[in-house]
Design a protein around this motif. Sequence first.
Motif, PDB file in Angstrom:
ATOM      1  N   THR A  12       0.860  -1.183   0.000  1.00  0.00           N
ATOM      2  CA  THR A  12       0.000   0.000   0.000  1.00  0.00           C
ATOM      3  C   THR A  12       0.897   1.234   0.000  1.00  0.00           C
ATOM      4  O   THR A  12       2.062   1.185   0.411  1.00  0.00           O
ATOM      5  N   PHE A  13       0.334   2.358  -0.473  1.00  0.00           N
ATOM      6  CA  PHE A  13       1.074   3.612  -0.496  1.00  0.00           C
ATOM      7  C   PHE A  13       0.075   4.770  -0.501  1.00  0.00           C
ATOM      8  O   PHE A  13      -1.068   4.610  -0.943  1.00  0.00           O
ATOM      9  N   SER A  15      -1.928   8.109  -1.525  1.00  0.00           N
ATOM     10  CA  SER A  15      -2.302   8.711  -2.805  1.00  0.00           C
ATOM     11  C   SER A  15      -3.384   9.748  -2.570  1.00  0.00           C
ATOM     12  O   SER A  15      -4.555   9.405  -2.385  1.00  0.00           O
ATOM     13  N   THR A  19      -5.447   5.690   0.676  1.00  0.00           N
ATOM     14  CA  THR A  19      -4.494   4.601   0.545  1.00  0.00           C
ATOM     15  C   THR A  19      -4.723   3.860  -0.765  1.00  0.00           C
ATOM     16  O   THR A  19      -5.842   3.429  -1.056  1.00  0.00           O
ATOM     17  N   HIS A 101       6.053   7.328  -3.997  1.00  0.00           N
ATOM     18  CA  HIS A 101       6.397   6.216  -3.115  1.00  0.00           C
ATOM     19  C   HIS A 101       7.719   5.585  -3.534  1.00  0.00           C
ATOM     20  O   HIS A 101       8.577   5.302  -2.678  1.00  0.00           O
TER      21      HIS A 101
END
Length: 233
Positions: A12-13, A15, A19, A101
């Motif tokens: 996950t990152f 945005s 998420t 990321h």
Amino acid sequence: MPDERGSRQNVTFPSGGRTAHGYLARPPQGVGPGLVVVQEWWGLTSHVADMADRFAAEGFTVLAPDLFGGATTHDRAEAARLKRELPVEQAVQDLSGAVDHLLSLDGVVGDAVGTVGFCMGGGFALLLATRCGDEVAAAVSFYGLPPDPEFDYRGLTAHVLGHFGELDGSIPMAAVDEAAIRIGEATDVRPEFHFYPAGHAFMNDENTLGTYDPLQARIAWRRTVTFLHGHLG
């Protein structure tokens, strides 16, 4: 018909305040340039994850965002629906988040990444490079262009490589030529576009459309890896 194997998510990152999910693959040596891989309209399938793994084996740290939020399919009508219902700005936001990321990860070298997209993802790769400017140093499109033929490429600074099939009825060669002209008129970039004696999705070895061409895929793959290393390190 959904893909029973589901989306290949493992990371996950952030945005845009929410998420996002994706598939991350690291190179064997643990250090290398960053690369965003953008899915086809089938979703973040096993094929996309395999492509990410192949790029990682070539020395890149790869992130493939899941633009469909977990949905995958091998049905053309369902894929068309998923693509049609995808908000373009949300997709570009998630792709931009993937760039940020990657640049934040230990082991990603340089201050810019590359992007490679397939079909729908090919158009998004060019959109992403235009949106992110100097943060994307190399952009590769496999048989994909932005949906708007009059797309404004101002802001694009990345080196551009494109692979297109001469037998691809969905993207006429005239449309590719027009895109090259528009890029040249709006920027200092001179795109490198190649045409192959193949149809659409000739790189997809799942052969969902029956157009996979192993020989042309190998040629396009080697050109892509050489191009990315040449501009990303």
